[in-house]
Design an enzyme around this catalytic site. Sequence first.
Site, short mmCIF file in Angstrom:
data_model
loop_
_atom_site.label_atom_id
_atom_site.label_comp_id
_atom_site.label_asym_id
_atom_site.label_seq_id
_atom_site.Cartn_x
_atom_site.Cartn_y
_atom_site.Cartn_z
N CYS A 133 0.83 -1.21 0.00
CA CYS A 133 0.00 0.00 0.00
C CYS A 133 0.86 1.26 0.00
CB CYS A 133 -0.91 -0.04 1.24
SG CYS A 133 -1.75 1.49 1.63
N CYS B 250 0.11 3.78 2.75
CA CYS B 250 0.58 3.22 4.02
C CYS B 250 2.07 3.48 4.20
CB CYS B 250 0.34 1.71 4.08
SG CYS B 250 -1.39 1.20 3.95
#
Length: 126
Positions: free
Chosen positions: A30, A33
């Site tokens: 991600c 993230c």
Amino acid sequence: MATVDLTLDTFEDIVTKEGIVLVDFWAEWCGPCKRFGPIFDQSSENHPDVVHAKVDTEANQDLAGQFGITAIPTLMAFRDGIMVYNRAGAMAGPDLQSLVTAVEGLDMDEVRKQVAEHSASEHAEG
């Protein structure tokens, strides 16, 4: 203070303790993230009194499912075992600082009262 990795086995022990626990649900693949990770890590250094925990949603799919995680990163804040914040999306450093300040400033007696009222109204409807 370094961040703590949470699993299904350790989650409840950590988040039900007295005090503030921030939980970052993330995954290695991600992009947002990865951008949020250093901000979260810096917050753990700035706030050693606040537990900063991470849940790898790939390695802990049961835990992510239990909390209905459908987008990452998702940040949750718990205070004295009560979830007081739950939102998907990366945050900038100043926004995370504001969240910590807001959670620190909560009147937990009022929060517990609201949780009890909400629970009572759900039981009355059900």
